[in-house]
Design a protein around this motif. Sequence first.
Motif, PDB file in Angstrom:
ATOM      1  N   LEU A  83       0.685  -1.340  -0.476  1.00 18.47           N
ATOM      2  CA  LEU A  83       0.239  -0.218  -0.289  1.00 18.47           C
ATOM      3  C   LEU A  83       1.006   1.051   0.095  1.00 18.47           C
ATOM      4  CD1 LEU A  83      -2.720  -1.353   2.814  1.00 18.47           C
ATOM      5  CD2 LEU A  83      -3.052  -0.680   0.053  1.00 18.47           C
ATOM      6  N   ALA A  84       0.387   2.459  -0.516  1.00 25.03           N
ATOM      7  CA  ALA A  84       0.959   3.870  -0.760  1.00 25.03           C
ATOM      8  C   ALA A  84       0.088   4.433  -0.834  1.00 25.03           C
ATOM      9  CB  ALA A  84       1.718   4.096  -1.594  1.00 25.03           C
ATOM     10  N   ASN A  85       0.153   5.923  -0.169  1.00 29.25           N
ATOM     11  CA  ASN A  85      -0.953   6.956  -0.125  1.00 29.25           C
ATOM     12  C   ASN A  85      -0.604   7.859  -1.442  1.00 29.25           C
ATOM     13  OD1 ASN A  85      -1.364   7.036   2.876  1.00 29.25           O
ATOM     14  ND2 ASN A  85       0.178   7.654   3.643  1.00 29.25           N
ATOM     15  N   ASN A  86       1.143   7.600  -1.998  1.00 27.31           N
ATOM     16  CA  ASN A  86       0.996   8.422  -3.396  1.00 27.31           C
ATOM     17  C   ASN A  86       0.308   7.432  -4.497  1.00 27.31           C
ATOM     18  OD1 ASN A  86       2.209  10.581  -2.610  1.00 27.31           O
ATOM     19  ND2 ASN A  86       4.120   9.432  -1.910  1.00 27.31           N
ATOM     20  N   ALA A  87       0.061   7.682  -5.145  1.00 25.92           N
ATOM     21  CA  ALA A  87      -0.817   7.225  -6.776  1.00 25.92           C
ATOM     22  C   ALA A  87       0.317   7.289  -7.514  1.00 25.92           C
ATOM     23  CB  ALA A  87      -1.557   8.350  -7.690  1.00 25.92           C
ATOM     24  N   SER A  88       2.302   7.209  -7.237  1.00 26.01           N
ATOM     25  CA  SER A  88       2.875   7.096  -8.283  1.00 26.01           C
ATOM     26  C   SER A  88       4.111   6.452  -7.118  1.00 26.01           C
ATOM     27  CB  SER A  88       3.042   8.286  -8.438  1.00 26.01           C
ATOM     28  OG  SER A  88       3.684   9.169  -8.182  1.00 26.01           O
ATOM     29  N   ILE A  89       4.541   5.795  -9.102  1.00 25.25           N
ATOM     30  CA  ILE A  89       5.695   5.335  -8.412  1.00 25.25           C
ATOM     31  C   ILE A  89       7.054   5.684  -8.827  1.00 25.25           C
ATOM     32  CG2 ILE A  89       7.342   3.482  -8.366  1.00 25.25           C
ATOM     33  CD1 ILE A  89       4.648   1.505  -7.722  1.00 25.25           C
ATOM     34  N   ASN A  90       7.838   6.227  -8.128  1.00 20.63           N
ATOM     35  CA  ASN A  90       9.226   7.230  -9.180  1.00 20.63           C
ATOM     36  C   ASN A  90      10.315   6.487  -9.020  1.00 20.63           C
ATOM     37  OD1 ASN A  90       7.914   9.788 -10.152  1.00 20.63           O
ATOM     38  ND2 ASN A  90       8.016   9.926  -7.627  1.00 20.63           N
ATOM     39  N   LEU A  91      10.559   5.682 -10.833  1.00 21.50           N
ATOM     40  CA  LEU A  91      11.615   4.494 -10.725  1.00 21.50           C
ATOM     41  C   LEU A  91      12.527   5.715 -11.784  1.00 21.50           C
ATOM     42  CD1 LEU A  91       9.738   2.272 -12.328  1.00 21.50           C
ATOM     43  CD2 LEU A  91      10.656   1.654 -10.158  1.00 21.50           C
ATOM     44  N   ASN A  92      14.068   5.570 -10.363  1.00 24.40           N
ATOM     45  CA  ASN A  92      15.891   5.283 -11.568  1.00 24.40           C
ATOM     46  C   ASN A  92      15.156   3.960 -12.644  1.00 24.40           C
ATOM     47  OD1 ASN A  92      18.117   6.633 -12.304  1.00 24.40           O
ATOM     48  ND2 ASN A  92      19.109   6.189 -10.760  1.00 24.40           N
ATOM     49  N   ALA A  93      15.020   4.183 -13.763  1.00 28.93           N
ATOM     50  CA  ALA A  93      14.827   3.102 -14.003  1.00 28.93           C
ATOM     51  C   ALA A  93      16.147   2.034 -14.475  1.00 28.93           C
ATOM     52  CB  ALA A  93      14.624   2.988 -15.754  1.00 28.93           C
ATOM     53  N   SER A  94      16.062   0.654 -14.232  1.00 27.18           N
ATOM     54  CA  SER A  94      16.743  -0.577 -14.564  1.00 27.18           C
ATOM     55  C   SER A  94      16.318  -1.776 -14.777  1.00 27.18           C
ATOM     56  CB  SER A  94      17.569  -0.628 -12.699  1.00 27.18           C
ATOM     57  OG  SER A  94      16.498  -0.593 -12.247  1.00 27.18           O
ATOM     58  N   VAL A  95      17.269  -2.488 -15.320  1.00 29.20           N
ATOM     59  CA  VAL A  95      16.795  -4.282 -15.948  1.00 29.20           C
ATOM     60  C   VAL A  95      15.349  -4.132 -14.970  1.00 29.20           C
ATOM     61  CG1 VAL A  95      17.077  -5.867 -17.013  1.00 29.20           C
ATOM     62  CG2 VAL A  95      18.983  -4.413 -17.913  1.00 29.20           C
ATOM     63  N   ILE A  96      15.776  -4.150 -13.801  1.00 28.74           N
ATOM     64  CA  ILE A  96      15.023  -5.106 -12.598  1.00 28.74           C
ATOM     65  C   ILE A  96      13.711  -4.402 -12.539  1.00 28.74           C
ATOM     66  CG2 ILE A  96      17.128  -6.137 -11.082  1.00 28.74           C
ATOM     67  CD1 ILE A  96      16.030  -4.104  -8.958  1.00 28.74           C
ATOM     68  N   ASN A  97      13.327  -2.992 -12.987  1.00 27.90           N
ATOM     69  CA  ASN A  97      11.874  -2.513 -13.476  1.00 27.90           C
ATOM     70  C   ASN A  97      11.612  -3.368 -13.931  1.00 27.90           C
ATOM     71  OD1 ASN A  97      13.875   0.261 -12.138  1.00 27.90           O
ATOM     72  ND2 ASN A  97      13.182  -0.792 -10.667  1.00 27.90           N
ATOM     73  N   SER A  98      12.094  -3.906 -15.345  1.00 30.62           N
ATOM     74  CA  SER A  98      11.015  -4.683 -16.724  1.00 30.62           C
ATOM     75  C   SER A  98       9.905  -5.311 -15.217  1.00 30.62           C
ATOM     76  CB  SER A  98      11.681  -5.141 -17.506  1.00 30.62           C
ATOM     77  OG  SER A  98      13.143  -4.624 -17.559  1.00 30.62           O
ATOM     78  N   GLY A  99       8.993  -5.090 -16.438  1.00 27.39           N
ATOM     79  CA  GLY A  99       8.029  -5.980 -15.721  1.00 27.39           C
ATOM     80  C   GLY A  99       6.490  -5.675 -16.226  1.00 27.39           C
ATOM     81  N   TRP A 117      -8.695  -4.942  -9.248  1.00 25.25           N
ATOM     82  CA  TRP A 117      -7.481  -3.911 -10.485  1.00 25.25           C
ATOM     83  C   TRP A 117      -7.536  -3.348 -11.937  1.00 25.25           C
ATOM     84  CZ3 TRP A 117      -2.581  -4.247  -7.859  1.00 25.25           C
ATOM     85  CH2 TRP A 117      -2.645  -4.979  -6.850  1.00 25.25           C
ATOM     86  N   SER A 118      -6.133  -2.719 -11.764  1.00 25.75           N
ATOM     87  CA  SER A 118      -6.359  -1.773 -13.391  1.00 25.75           C
ATOM     88  C   SER A 118      -6.251  -3.326 -14.460  1.00 25.75           C
ATOM     89  CB  SER A 118      -5.870  -0.220 -13.344  1.00 25.75           C
ATOM     90  OG  SER A 118      -3.954  -1.169 -13.070  1.00 25.75           O
ATOM     91  N   ASP A 119      -5.931  -3.313 -15.290  1.00 22.42           N
ATOM     92  CA  ASP A 119      -5.219  -4.334 -16.580  1.00 22.42           C
ATOM     93  C   ASP A 119      -3.970  -3.673 -16.619  1.00 22.42           C
ATOM     94  OD1 ASP A 119      -7.935  -4.872 -17.913  1.00 22.42           O
ATOM     95  OD2 ASP A 119      -7.468  -2.967 -19.526  1.00 22.42           O
ATOM     96  N   ALA A 120      -3.083  -4.418 -16.818  1.00 24.76           N
ATOM     97  CA  ALA A 120      -1.042  -4.695 -16.552  1.00 24.76           C
ATOM     98  C   ALA A 120      -0.380  -3.019 -17.493  1.00 24.76           C
ATOM     99  CB  ALA A 120      -0.572  -6.076 -16.184  1.00 24.76           C
ATOM    100  N   ILE A 121       0.592  -3.347 -16.927  1.00 22.84           N
ATOM    101  CA  ILE A 121       0.793  -2.045 -18.699  1.00 22.84           C
ATOM    102  C   ILE A 121       2.707  -2.425 -17.881  1.00 22.84           C
ATOM    103  CG2 ILE A 121       1.469   0.407 -17.479  1.00 22.84           C
ATOM    104  CD1 ILE A 121       1.151   1.936 -19.437  1.00 22.84           C
ATOM    105  N   THR A 122       2.949  -2.869 -19.004  1.00 23.39           N
ATOM    106  CA  THR A 122       4.790  -3.227 -19.090  1.00 23.39           C
ATOM    107  C   THR A 122       4.975  -2.420 -18.936  1.00 23.39           C
ATOM    108  OG1 THR A 122       3.309  -5.218 -20.411  1.00 23.39           O
ATOM    109  CG2 THR A 122       5.682  -5.079 -20.532  1.00 23.39           C
TER     110      THR A 122
END
Length: 223
Positions: A83-99, A117-122
Amino acid sequence: MITVTQGGIYYCKGGRGNPVFFTEDSDPITIEKRVSNKAVVSLEPSWPLIFSGEKITVRCQISLGGSTEWEYEWSKPDSSTGLANNASINLNASVINSGSYRCMGKNKQELYSVTEWSDAITLTVSGNRPKSSISADSRVLPEGDTVTLTCSVTPSTPGWSYYWYRGKKTSEPLMMAEVVLHSDGQIGVSQEGDYWCRGGRGNPVYYTDYSDVISIKQTGESW
């Protein structure tokens, strides 16, 4: 058997006799009430291929939210949820974030009221740094004319702006007043010298590697 119409935590126990002898409580079961609000997950920016080191935001939006306050539950590529209060996840992208990413909303005012649940986004992240290349329609500069230089990025993905350089690699990018802009990836130059380029996109700007250097000579000079 009973029918329930409210979300909550339910459990049961049995009893018999008079006075009643009760069993221990059963394990609890959580019943969640599905609401009609729709959760939608998106990527910002929404480029089809992200490179390691780029900044990317995964955002959850809930339609018809009104004044409702939501908590957001995320399903992430590492199979974790939280769970998170924020509606967003900020990433410094790396290969492990793929999916695949999915989200859902939990109503803070009405406990156990949740969206589907929302539809998935890749999110696809490449560990290879993109490369820039430079080419010229001629390496000989006619007097009073221009030579067209073209900069491109491999792999070809959307969103790139192009930065042009002349002289030393420590120099600042060329100003548009110093060149003739033909298109986003093409300029005309009227001065001889060594030129190279690179691409950049996003905020803060993520840069490709520099291209190789290409030398432009004035007409009449030996090549």
